[in-house]
Design an enzyme around this catalytic site. Structure first.
Site, PDB file in Angstrom:
ATOM      1  N   PRO A   1      66.289  21.014 -70.996  1.00 16.34           N
ATOM      2  CA  PRO A   1      67.449  20.541 -70.231  1.00 16.34           C
ATOM      3  C   PRO A   1      68.280  21.677 -69.645  1.00 16.34           C
ATOM      4  O   PRO A   1      68.758  21.589 -68.502  1.00 16.34           O
ATOM      5  CB  PRO A   1      68.253  19.724 -71.252  1.00 16.34           C
ATOM      6  CG  PRO A   1      67.240  19.295 -72.260  1.00 16.34           C
ATOM      7  CD  PRO A   1      66.279  20.440 -72.354  1.00 16.34           C
ATOM      8  N   TYR A   2      68.449  22.759 -70.415  1.00 16.43           N
ATOM      9  CA  TYR A   2      69.213  23.903 -69.918  1.00 16.43           C
ATOM     10  C   TYR A   2      68.488  24.562 -68.751  1.00 16.43           C
ATOM     11  O   TYR A   2      69.103  24.905 -67.731  1.00 16.43           O
ATOM     12  CB  TYR A   2      69.433  24.908 -71.043  1.00 16.43           C
ATOM     13  CG  TYR A   2      70.241  26.116 -70.640  1.00 16.43           C
ATOM     14  CD1 TYR A   2      71.627  26.045 -70.506  1.00 16.43           C
ATOM     15  CD2 TYR A   2      69.629  27.344 -70.404  1.00 16.43           C
ATOM     16  CE1 TYR A   2      72.375  27.155 -70.134  1.00 16.43           C
ATOM     17  CE2 TYR A   2      70.363  28.458 -70.039  1.00 16.43           C
ATOM     18  CZ  TYR A   2      71.737  28.350 -69.899  1.00 16.43           C
ATOM     19  OH  TYR A   2      72.473  29.461 -69.528  1.00 16.43           O
ATOM     20  N   ALA A   3      67.167  24.746 -68.888  1.00 16.58           N
ATOM     21  CA  ALA A   3      66.390  25.356 -67.810  1.00 16.58           C
ATOM     22  C   ALA A   3      66.471  24.522 -66.541  1.00 16.58           C
ATOM     23  O   ALA A   3      66.629  25.054 -65.430  1.00 16.58           O
ATOM     24  CB  ALA A   3      64.933  25.527 -68.247  1.00 16.58           C
TER      25      ALA A   3
END
Length: 216
Positions: free
Chosen positions: A130-132
């Site tokens: 999700p962060y990427a």
């Protein structure tokens, strides 16, 4: 002297950056979500402002940016909650980009990470996914904007002491030497005064090149 707004003002990088900018004479406003963080932010020389970018509208963000010369986006959900990661690292970041355009604040520095890209290669099963995805979307939106942007891409963050030296040719790998948060703050402060970094992605880890000479 410049008026700089730091979004995510209580983060470790942001607190160091605020102190650097304030000590050189810049007027710094650091945005925070929790009023209880005000005293620590004020101790850096910055003016704390309570504004929850996760829930603020583009218009609210634009109004708060009025009078700024530059924005540094250093906010983050901190991982662990995909919904909040998308809400902060992607959606709030993109709203802040749009708000900066609306407010006429041209200079915008994004703190991203080494290897950030739409083709980041992180599998969906990885908690980092999700962060990427969020950072890739925010960085793409910034590059497509009319702002004078710079994307900082530090490697694995550490709490090591600042060296003022980086490796500007760093690439993402499992064994990279990492990047001290203090060096990230020094890079952010440096690029705010460097027109030659506008429109550039700046990958780096700790290394042997003086920050002032990197990316020249």
């Amino acid at each position: 002297m410049a008026a700089v707004t730091i979004i995510g003002g209580h983060g470790k990088i942001a607190l160091i950056l605020a102190r650097i900018l304030s000590s050189r004479g810049d007027v710094v406003t650091s945005w925070i979500r929790d009023p209880g963080q005000s005293e620590e932010v004020a101790a850096t020389g910055a003016r704390p402002r309570v504004l929850d970018v996760e829930n603020a509208s583009r218009e609210e963000i634009a109004a708060a940016l009025a009078g700024s010369d530059a924005v540094v986006f250093s906010a983050g959900a901190g991982g662990g909650n995909p919904e909040r990661t998308y809400a902060v690292d992607r959606d709030a970041a993109i709203r802040s980009i749009q708000a900066a355009e609306q407010a006429g604040v041209k200079r915008y520095v994004m703190v991203s990470y080494l290897g950030a890209a739409p083709d980041h290669g992180v599998p969906e099963s990885d908690p980092f996914f999700p962060y990427a995805e969020a950072k890739a979307a925010a960085d793409v939106a910034l590059r497509a904007s009319d702002l004078d942007w710079t994307v900082l891409m530090p490697g694995r963050l550490t709490l090591d002491e600042p060296t003022g030296r980086v490796d500007p040719d760093a690439t993402r790998s499992a064994d990279n030497p990492g990047t001290s948060r203090a060096n990230v703050a020094l890079v952010a402060a440096s690029v705010l005064d460097r027109p030659d970094t506008v429109g550039k992605d700046l990958p780096f880890t700790d290394g042997g090149t003086a920050i002032e000479q990197a990316w020249a």
